[in-house]
Structures are given as C-alpha cells and as structure tokens.
Motif scaffolding. Structure first.
Motif, PDB file in Angstrom:
ATOM      1  N   UNK A   1       0.883  -0.809  -0.483  1.00  0.00           N
ATOM      2  CA  UNK A   1      -0.102  -0.220   0.378  1.00  0.00           C
ATOM      3  C   UNK A   1       0.718   1.387   0.278  1.00  0.00           C
ATOM      4  N   UNK A   2       2.317   0.922   0.340  1.00  0.00           N
ATOM      5  CA  UNK A   2       3.519   2.503   0.359  1.00  0.00           C
ATOM      6  C   UNK A   2       4.397   1.936  -0.682  1.00  0.00           C
ATOM      7  N   UNK A   3       5.320   2.591  -0.225  1.00  0.00           N
ATOM      8  CA  UNK A   3       6.397   2.935  -0.985  1.00  0.00           C
ATOM      9  C   UNK A   3       7.323   1.914  -0.178  1.00  0.00           C
ATOM     10  N   UNK A   4       7.205   1.990   1.175  1.00  0.00           N
ATOM     11  CA  UNK A   4       7.999   1.356   2.386  1.00  0.00           C
ATOM     12  C   UNK A   4       8.209  -0.236   2.674  1.00  0.00           C
ATOM     13  N   UNK A   5       9.509  -0.514   2.171  1.00  0.00           N
ATOM     14  CA  UNK A   5      10.413  -1.549   2.344  1.00  0.00           C
ATOM     15  C   UNK A   5      10.089  -1.099   4.417  1.00  0.00           C
ATOM     16  N   UNK A   6       9.137  -2.435   4.915  1.00  0.00           N
ATOM     17  CA  UNK A   6       9.472  -2.432   6.480  1.00  0.00           C
ATOM     18  C   UNK A   6      10.449  -3.293   6.585  1.00  0.00           C
ATOM     19  N   UNK A   7      11.735  -3.564   7.987  1.00  0.00           N
ATOM     20  CA  UNK A   7      12.144  -4.254   8.589  1.00  0.00           C
ATOM     21  C   UNK A   7      11.247  -5.430   9.301  1.00  0.00           C
ATOM     22  N   UNK A   8      11.720  -5.959   8.828  1.00  0.00           N
ATOM     23  CA  UNK A   8      10.588  -7.023  10.260  1.00  0.00           C
ATOM     24  C   UNK A   8      11.820  -8.502  11.059  1.00  0.00           C
ATOM     25  N   UNK A   9      12.240  -7.715  11.586  1.00  0.00           N
ATOM     26  CA  UNK A   9      13.474  -7.920  12.365  1.00  0.00           C
ATOM     27  C   UNK A   9      14.200  -6.710  13.447  1.00  0.00           C
ATOM     28  N   UNK A  10      15.019  -7.748  14.221  1.00  0.00           N
ATOM     29  CA  UNK A  10      15.212  -5.712  15.597  1.00  0.00           C
ATOM     30  C   UNK A  10      14.628  -4.495  15.336  1.00  0.00           C
ATOM     31  N   UNK A  11      13.985  -3.926  15.965  1.00  0.00           N
ATOM     32  CA  UNK A  11      13.989  -2.678  16.496  1.00  0.00           C
ATOM     33  C   UNK A  11      13.884  -2.289  17.591  1.00  0.00           C
ATOM     34  N   UNK A  12      14.175  -1.034  17.378  1.00  0.00           N
ATOM     35  CA  UNK A  12      14.722  -0.158  19.011  1.00  0.00           C
ATOM     36  C   UNK A  12      13.045   0.421  19.370  1.00  0.00           C
ATOM     37  N   UNK A  13      13.550   0.586  20.606  1.00  0.00           N
ATOM     38  CA  UNK A  13      12.055   1.385  21.300  1.00  0.00           C
ATOM     39  C   UNK A  13      11.309   1.710  20.207  1.00  0.00           C
TER      40      UNK A  13
ATOM     41  N   UNK B   1      13.434  10.466   7.192  1.00  0.00           N
ATOM     42  CA  UNK B   1      11.619   9.157   6.387  1.00  0.00           C
ATOM     43  C   UNK B   1      11.125  10.464   6.550  1.00  0.00           C
ATOM     44  N   UNK B   2      11.402  10.448   5.177  1.00  0.00           N
ATOM     45  CA  UNK B   2      10.184  11.541   4.309  1.00  0.00           C
ATOM     46  C   UNK B   2       8.997  10.291   4.104  1.00  0.00           C
ATOM     47  N   UNK B   3       8.580   9.514   4.403  1.00  0.00           N
ATOM     48  CA  UNK B   3       7.896   8.821   4.396  1.00  0.00           C
ATOM     49  C   UNK B   3       7.515   8.443   6.308  1.00  0.00           C
ATOM     50  N   UNK B   4       7.570   9.198   7.055  1.00  0.00           N
ATOM     51  CA  UNK B   4       7.256   9.153   8.067  1.00  0.00           C
ATOM     52  C   UNK B   4       7.358   7.979   8.668  1.00  0.00           C
ATOM     53  N   UNK B   5       7.400   6.494   8.554  1.00  0.00           N
ATOM     54  CA  UNK B   5       7.972   5.431   9.083  1.00  0.00           C
ATOM     55  C   UNK B   5       9.492   5.331   9.353  1.00  0.00           C
ATOM     56  N   UNK B   6       9.355   4.978  10.343  1.00  0.00           N
ATOM     57  CA  UNK B   6      10.397   4.951  11.492  1.00  0.00           C
ATOM     58  C   UNK B   6      11.437   3.524  11.166  1.00  0.00           C
ATOM     59  N   UNK B   7      10.180   2.004  10.716  1.00  0.00           N
ATOM     60  CA  UNK B   7      11.071   0.837  10.236  1.00  0.00           C
ATOM     61  C   UNK B   7      10.925   1.073   9.213  1.00  0.00           C
ATOM     62  N   UNK B   8      10.723   1.954   8.283  1.00  0.00           N
ATOM     63  CA  UNK B   8      10.934   1.216   7.022  1.00  0.00           C
ATOM     64  C   UNK B   8      12.507   2.064   6.072  1.00  0.00           C
TER      65      UNK B   8
ATOM     66  N   UNK C   1      11.151   2.076  17.273  1.00  0.00           N
ATOM     67  CA  UNK C   1      10.952   1.533  16.035  1.00  0.00           C
ATOM     68  C   UNK C   1      11.394   1.461  14.400  1.00  0.00           C
ATOM     69  N   UNK C   2      12.835   1.922  15.277  1.00  0.00           N
ATOM     70  CA  UNK C   2      13.619   1.967  13.646  1.00  0.00           C
ATOM     71  C   UNK C   2      14.483   0.483  13.786  1.00  0.00           C
ATOM     72  N   UNK C   3      15.145   0.294  12.445  1.00  0.00           N
ATOM     73  CA  UNK C   3      15.158  -1.333  12.404  1.00  0.00           C
ATOM     74  C   UNK C   3      16.764  -1.424  12.739  1.00  0.00           C
ATOM     75  N   UNK C   4      17.076  -2.690  13.427  1.00  0.00           N
ATOM     76  CA  UNK C   4      18.517  -2.839  13.896  1.00  0.00           C
ATOM     77  C   UNK C   4      19.128  -3.587  13.007  1.00  0.00           C
ATOM     78  N   UNK C   5      19.460  -3.365  12.480  1.00  0.00           N
ATOM     79  CA  UNK C   5      21.162  -4.513  11.854  1.00  0.00           C
ATOM     80  C   UNK C   5      22.308  -3.918  11.959  1.00  0.00           C
ATOM     81  N   UNK C   6      23.248  -5.116  12.630  1.00  0.00           N
ATOM     82  CA  UNK C   6      24.257  -5.301  13.177  1.00  0.00           C
ATOM     83  C   UNK C   6      24.997  -6.446  12.144  1.00  0.00           C
ATOM     84  N   UNK C   7      26.276  -5.175  11.115  1.00  0.00           N
ATOM     85  CA  UNK C   7      27.593  -6.336  11.126  1.00  0.00           C
ATOM     86  C   UNK C   7      28.677  -5.248  11.243  1.00  0.00           C
ATOM     87  N   UNK C   8      29.585  -5.748  10.256  1.00  0.00           N
ATOM     88  CA  UNK C   8      31.060  -5.398  11.032  1.00  0.00           C
ATOM     89  C   UNK C   8      32.218  -5.865   9.405  1.00  0.00           C
TER      90      UNK C   8
END
Length: 97
Positions: A22-34, A72-79, A36-43
């Motif tokens: 329904x939107x242009x968002x790619x929604x993060x489905x893994x760990x998130x901060x409180x 986030x211009x879409x205003x969706x922190x998990x995008x 709602x921002x997606x958390x992705x770790x790698x070194x």
C-alpha cells in the motif's frame, strides 16, 4: 561483542524486510529499537552498522555526509527503502517531524 556470520550482509539485510503493497515502504521485520527503527548489525573492516535504514541508504546512495542525519520522508521509522530517506541537518529533521 556479538559475532556475525560470514554470510554476505546484503543477503542478510534483504531477507529482513518486506515491501508494503500500500506504500513505497520496505518494512523491517527483524529487531527494532523502542522507537521502531530497524536494527541491523554487521562489522566490516572499518564500520559497524546498527541502524537498518542507515545501511540501506549507504548501500544505495553512498556515505551519509558528516553532520547530517537521515530523515524518513515517509514518516515510517521501520522503513528501509532508501528512496524516501534524505540526509539533512538534525535541526531540519526535528522541525519536519
């Protein structure tokens, strides 16, 4: 410190989001901060990524300029779609919010 798999970080990243039909968002489905921002770790050799949107932006558009944050211009922190992410000064990001 947590160890990460040797699997390509791009493959790991792409397995953790889905496109919202329904939107242009790619929604993060893994760990998130409180917040709602997606958390992705790698070194890598010289960087640690923790914000999924930051990884996505840098992968698509290059480094985030010094002194700027991503809005986030879409205003969706998990995008994690890099298209609606814009590098702006912190004050501008706050005023837009």
């Amino acid at each position: 410190m947590r160890k990460y798999t040797k699997k390509d970080p791009n493959v790991r990243f792409d397995a953790k989001w889905v496109r919202n039909p329904l939107t242009e968002c790619w929604e993060w489905n893994a760990a998130k901060t409180a917040l709602g921002y997606g958390v992705f770790g790698f070194q890598s050799a010289n960087k640690h990524y923790w914000g999924a949107h930051r990884f996505s932006y840098e992968r698509a558009k290059g480094p985030i300029p010094a002194g700027l944050v991503l809005d986030h211009l879409c205003r969706n922190p998990c995008c994690v779609n890099p298209d609606p992410l814009e590098a702006v000064p912190h004050r501008e990001n706050v005023l837009r919010g």
